[in-house]
Structure formats: C-alpha cells, structure tokens
Design a protein around this motif. Structure first.
Motif, PDB file in Angstrom:
ATOM      1  N   ASP A 194       0.858  -1.284   0.158  1.00  0.00           N
ATOM      2  CA  ASP A 194       0.000  -0.062   0.013  1.00  0.00           C
ATOM      3  C   ASP A 194       0.925   1.342  -0.081  1.00  0.00           C
ATOM      4  O   ASP A 194       1.530   1.346   0.856  1.00  0.00           O
ATOM      5  N   HIS A 213      -4.068   3.495  -2.284  1.00  0.00           N
ATOM      6  CA  HIS A 213      -5.229   3.788  -1.418  1.00  0.00           C
ATOM      7  C   HIS A 213      -5.473   5.224  -1.494  1.00  0.00           C
ATOM      8  O   HIS A 213      -5.187   5.757  -0.320  1.00  0.00           O
ATOM      9  N   TYR A 271     -11.667   6.788   8.699  1.00  0.00           N
ATOM     10  CA  TYR A 271     -10.503   6.190   8.151  1.00  0.00           C
ATOM     11  C   TYR A 271     -10.208   4.929   8.638  1.00  0.00           C
ATOM     12  O   TYR A 271      -9.933   3.975   7.628  1.00  0.00           O
ATOM     13  N   HIS A 274      -2.408   4.577  14.315  1.00  0.00           N
ATOM     14  CA  HIS A 274      -3.546   4.388  13.587  1.00  0.00           C
ATOM     15  C   HIS A 274      -3.179   2.954  12.947  1.00  0.00           C
ATOM     16  O   HIS A 274      -4.225   2.254  13.376  1.00  0.00           O
ATOM     17  N   PHE A 275      -2.126   2.550  12.322  1.00  0.00           N
ATOM     18  CA  PHE A 275      -2.019   1.359  12.036  1.00  0.00           C
ATOM     19  C   PHE A 275      -1.755   0.146  13.230  1.00  0.00           C
ATOM     20  O   PHE A 275      -2.489  -1.015  12.921  1.00  0.00           O
TER      21      PHE A 275
END
Ligand code: ARG
Length: 575
Positions: free
Chosen positions: A119, A159, A311, A342-343
C-alpha cells in the motif's frame, strides 16, 4: 544460497563439537567482518569465554588452528583479538563470482514465494501531492521492484483518499468553479478554498452536508461530479508518477471509495465478535492495552454519531478484502510515521475480530520527514507544502546545467534525455539512500553532486564502464559466461563486493529498507573506482588479463544498473 558463511558452517560445526562448544552458543555469532582487511566473516569468541573459562584469544586460537587444514581451498583463518577471521581464498572467490557472472539474476534466488500487497503513495483527491507522498511513492516503488526481483508476487495498491465527508464540500466548491475547464483546475488551493467556504458560509455548509448524503446514497448526478473531481486529481497524480518513472498506474488504484459497500459489514462483523461499544453516540472498539493521556481506554472509532464511517473503518474493510478476495499473505503499508498508532490499532482490531490470523504478516513501514537545509520541514517560501511537480522539474533543470558544464559537446536531445535520468534519479536516490526512519535533508547541491553517496556518482560509475567498452568497440554483454580469474588483490576486493549483491537484496527485504541496497551499490562503485585506478583494463598485450578484467567491468556495470533499476533509477550509458 552458496555464501561463504553457509559453506563454512558445517566444517566449523565439527571443530566446535570437538571443542565441546554447543551450537546455540556460537551459530548466531558469525557475521560479516567489520574490517575487510582481516577477513570476510568473523566469529567473535568473547561470549564463549565465560562458558569455556578461557580467554577469548585462547579460544580463537584453538578454533583457528583446528580449522586451518580443513577449510582447504574455501578460506583461510586467523585469530586476532579474540576473533576468528575467515578470508575466502581467491579460488573460492573466483568460482563464486564466475557463477554469478553466468546467472541472469546475479545470484538472487527465491526460497518461499509470497503474495505481498504494498500500500503506497496513496495521496488524497482534490489535493496536490506533496513531498510526504514522494517518500511513500519512491520507497514503495523500490520495495515493489526489489520484492518482485526476488521472485514474490507483488500487488501494488494506491489507497487514495477519495471518499468521506469532505467530499460534500469539495463537490459543492467544484460546482461553483464549473465554468473552468476541468484540466485547468489548480489543486493548490482547491481544498483550502472549499474548507474556507464551509467554515464561513452557513448556506454552503448546509449544501455540503446535503451533498454528503447524496454521495452516500449514490445519487447519479453527485456520483458524476465526484468522478470528475477524482479524474482531475488522477491526471495530476499520473503526471507525477510518469515523471518519477514509478510502476503505479490506474490498475493500482484501490481508493477508500471501493470499500464503501463493505463498511456496514465491517460493523456487523465487529459486533458479532462482541467488540463494538457505544461511546458518546459513536460506535467504537477499545483495543486492549491502549490508553490516552488521562489513562482512559483509547477507542478506535468505527462509526461516528452522525452515521459517517471513519478512516479506520475503511482500513478494516481493506484488510478483509486483501485477505478474502486477493489472498495476500503479507501486507506492507508505506505511510508516514505519524500514522503509526492508527495502523497499530487497526491491525490489533483486525486480529481480534479474526479478519486476519497469525499466518498473515501486516507491517506499517513508516518514514521520517523531508527537511530543508535549515532543519525544518521542507516548505516553500510562503510556508506551503512544496509541489512535487515543481520540485522534479527544478531537479531536471539543475541536472541539465551540470551536464552542460561537464560535457558541452553533447547533443542537446541526448543531454535532455540524460538530465531527466539524473535529475529524477538524484531526488529519488537522496530519499532512498538514507535510513527511511530518519528525517532527510533536501539539499540540491548534495543530491546532484557527482561525488559522495549520490545517484550521479553511481550513474557515472556505470557510464564510465560503458565508455571503456565503447572505446574498445567491444560488446559489453559478451562476457556473461566468462570465467573470472583473480590475479591480484584489487580484483579480489572487487569480487568480494560483487558476490554480495544477493545478500544486499535480502538485507533490504528483511528490513524493508531500500537504503541497504543503496549502501551496497555505493560500496561497489567505490570498489570499482579503486580497481580501475590500479588495474589497467585495455591491456592489449595480454588477452587473458584483458578479457578477465573486461568481464569484471561488465559484471560491475550489470550489477550497478540492475541495482539502480531496483531503486527505480535509470543508468545512462554516457553522461
Ligand atoms: N491517504 C492517506 C494520507 O494521505 C494515506 C493512506 C495510506 N493507506 C492506508 N491504507 N491507510 O494520509
């Protein structure tokens, strides 16, 4: 792989058995020697000292003398300061380098083939790409090329941010610019202008909210407008991709919008697992172990109070898609370090919800900032993020100037071609040659310099080799099956580096670090320079010496251009 280490280990095993040193105590100690004048690989004996109650020196002596006769023509050993050093013999080196010379993959082999999804790039629609996206694009592209070369199946996914509530205001703003020809819309201020209207006009804000509802219900006129807006952005993204010469094209698009249909299912599946909690009107998941500054559990927001998804929700949908539709086994996300949390949270929730099991490896590959020579985040004079396209254009102009200086006789059309290769290569290499976790300083003079660890230095090394063959009117690729003999220490040193190409590829892959390959290529170019200084190549009185050295030149050129190509950088034949 037939590396020196792999060949020595079984023989060393016997010695260690005799000396009663257990394998777990020594096997991981063997590594590349730091001082290549002592040897190629080394076994430090300091940690064995406690176990054997002997000094490291004595142990190294014992091992070395037991080994010496048995390594025969593979390597010689020596014991220095508690290290056993192994130095490959010229005959072993010559065997190895000849095998690599006749291998079109330069010694790179695959063990287990994986389906890897990368990604990367992933800019946002209706905004310009900026230097942050440059890093993701360039690093992701290099990883895609390196992993493909290794033999994996690689799927690149872009993405792009093409969905969500901001599109209400973006479409309304777009409508108000409708007299402008689509191709002429300047994205520099587009988002900012839309945001300004949204914040300052009640009427505009209301229309924007209604527009979001229409978009979400896929009302046809709204979808048409949305598509137009996406297309304008793609025009711009693709222009940058083409300039950068990266592999991305429209086939790689997998923007947030394609996961929209899956979002209700994500919520349902999280709920089925009992993970959804209501919090202040929103639907959230509390992944274990996460707390905020006040030490309260930190939520991952799945669906906001107004019904909009987040998101994180599309990233969860994206994981489901990658596991269940694409069948990927390794997911790499080349995204700035600011998105680490976030990940981490998304991966944790995806595992908790059984969207992916432990057979799947999911890795965030973060990177640092691009900073100016003043040490601050790179920005234009008015403080705005710098446009990528302008930056690349400037680099080409600067490269053109320096070639004109160095080679005033070159035809203009040729010079233009080469300045593109050097200008773009310089920007990409400046990014790829430093540890991606570090911030890197964007410095025109340094990145375009013909000296140092730069693209022009490597490209020049390659071009110089090509010129040797041109001068002698000999075809460069006619040496691919030549057996290479080693007759002196300079040839041996060059071969020591040439045989490590495959190792540098593995090193880059294992660390998701293209700069490991860059460091290798730089070392190779340096080693070639000293070989060339000491070993005349076009020695017409000895055909065998000449052919041998031409074969070394040819293999060096091939390794440099293959390596540069894996970094997405061209190797011109003249400069
Ligand atoms: N569009 C995002 C940004 O510019 C990056 C998306 C990264 N990929 C992902 N699967 N979240 O910040």
């Amino acid at each position: 792989m037939r590396s020196l280490r792999n060949e020595i280990i079984p023989i060393l095993s016997e010695t260690m058995l005799r000396l009663e040193i257990g394998e777990p105590d020594w096997l991981d100690l063997i590594g590349n020697a730091t001082d290549l004048s002592h040897g190629d690989i080394a076994l430090p004996c300091h940690s064995l000292s406690k176990i054997l109650r002997k000094s490291p020196n004595e142990i190294a002596d014992d091992i070395s003398s037991d080994l010496n006769l048995r390594l025969l023509d593979i390597a010689t050993t020596s014991s220095i300061n508690g290290f056993v050093n192994f130095k490959a013999t010229n005959s072993w080196l010559s065997d190895r380098v000849s095998i690599i010379n006749s291998d079109f993959k330069l010694g790179v082999e695959i063990e287990d083939k994986k389906t890897i999804i990368i990604d990367y790039s992933s800019p946002n629609v209706a905004k310009r790409m900026h230097v942050g996206h440059l890093r993701s694009t360039v690093i992701g592209d290099a990883l895609a090329r390196i992993l493909t070369y290794k033999g994996h199946q690689v799927i690149g996914e872009n993405h792009i941010g093409d969905w969500g509530t901001p599109f209400g205001m973006l479409i309304e703003h777009f409508l108000e610019c409708d007299h402008i020809d689509v191709g002429d819309i300047d994205l520099t201020d587009f988002y900012k202008d839309a945001r300004y209207k949204f914040d300052n006009s009640e009427d505009f804000a209301n229309r924007s909210r209604e527009r979001v509802v229409k978009l979400q219900s896929k009302e046809s006129e709204t979808i048409e407008l949305w598509k137009e807006l996406v297309d304008i952005s793609l025009l711009h993204f693709n222009e940058v991709y083409r300039m950068l010469n990266v592999l991305l094209n429209d086939d790689n698009l997998a923007g947030e919008s394609i996961y929209d249909e899956l979002l209700p299912e994500v919520v349902q599946r999280l709920d089925d697992q009992g993970l959804i909690v209501e919090s202040n009107g929103a639907m959230v998941v509390f992944p274990e172990g996460w707390v905020n500054r006040e030490n309260e559990p930190l939520p991952l927001i799945i669906r906001k109070g107004d019904g909009g998804y987040n998101y994180a929700t599309s990233d969860l949908a994206c994981i489901i898609n990658r596991v269940e539709k694409i069948g990927g086994t390794e997911f790499l996300y080349v995204v700035g370090a600011e998105q680490s949390q976030h990940f981490d949270m998304v991966f944790q929730v995806a595992r908790q919800a059984n969207f992916m099991d432990n057979s799947i490896k999911s890795v965030h590959i973060p990177f640092g900032l691009v900073v100016g020579t003043d040490g601050k985040k790179l920005a234009s004079r008015d403080g705005e993020a710098i446009s990528l396209k302008d930056l690349l254009e400037e680099s080409i102009i600067r490269a053109d100037k320096s070639i004109l200086e160095k080679n005033p006789g070159m035809k203009e059309s040729e010079r233009k071609e080469i300045s593109k290769m050097i200008g773009i290569g310089s920007v990409k290499y400046a990014d790829l040659s430093v540890d991606r976790n570090k911030n890197y300083v964007f410095d025109w003079d340094k990145m375009l310099s013909f000296d140092g660890n730069t693209a022009p230095y490597l490209q020049y090394a390659h071009a110089r080799i090509c010129s040797i063959f041109r001068k002698a009117s000999i075809y460069k690729d006619s040496f691919e099956n030549t057996e290479i003999q080693i007759t002196n220490v300079n040839e041996a040193s060059l071969c020591r580096v040439l045989i490590r190409f495959s190792e540098s590829i593995d090193d880059a892959i294992n660390n998701y670090a293209p700069h490991r390959l860059a460091v290798y290529l730089h070392k190779l170019a340096q080693e070639f320079a000293s070989f060339y200084e000491n070993c005349p190549v076009l020695v017409y009185d000895s055909e065998s010496t000449m052919n041998n050295r031409l074969a070394l030149c040819s293999l060096t050129a091939r390794t440099l251009s293959t390596g540069l190509n894996l970094l997405g950088i061209d190797s011109p034949e003249r400069m």
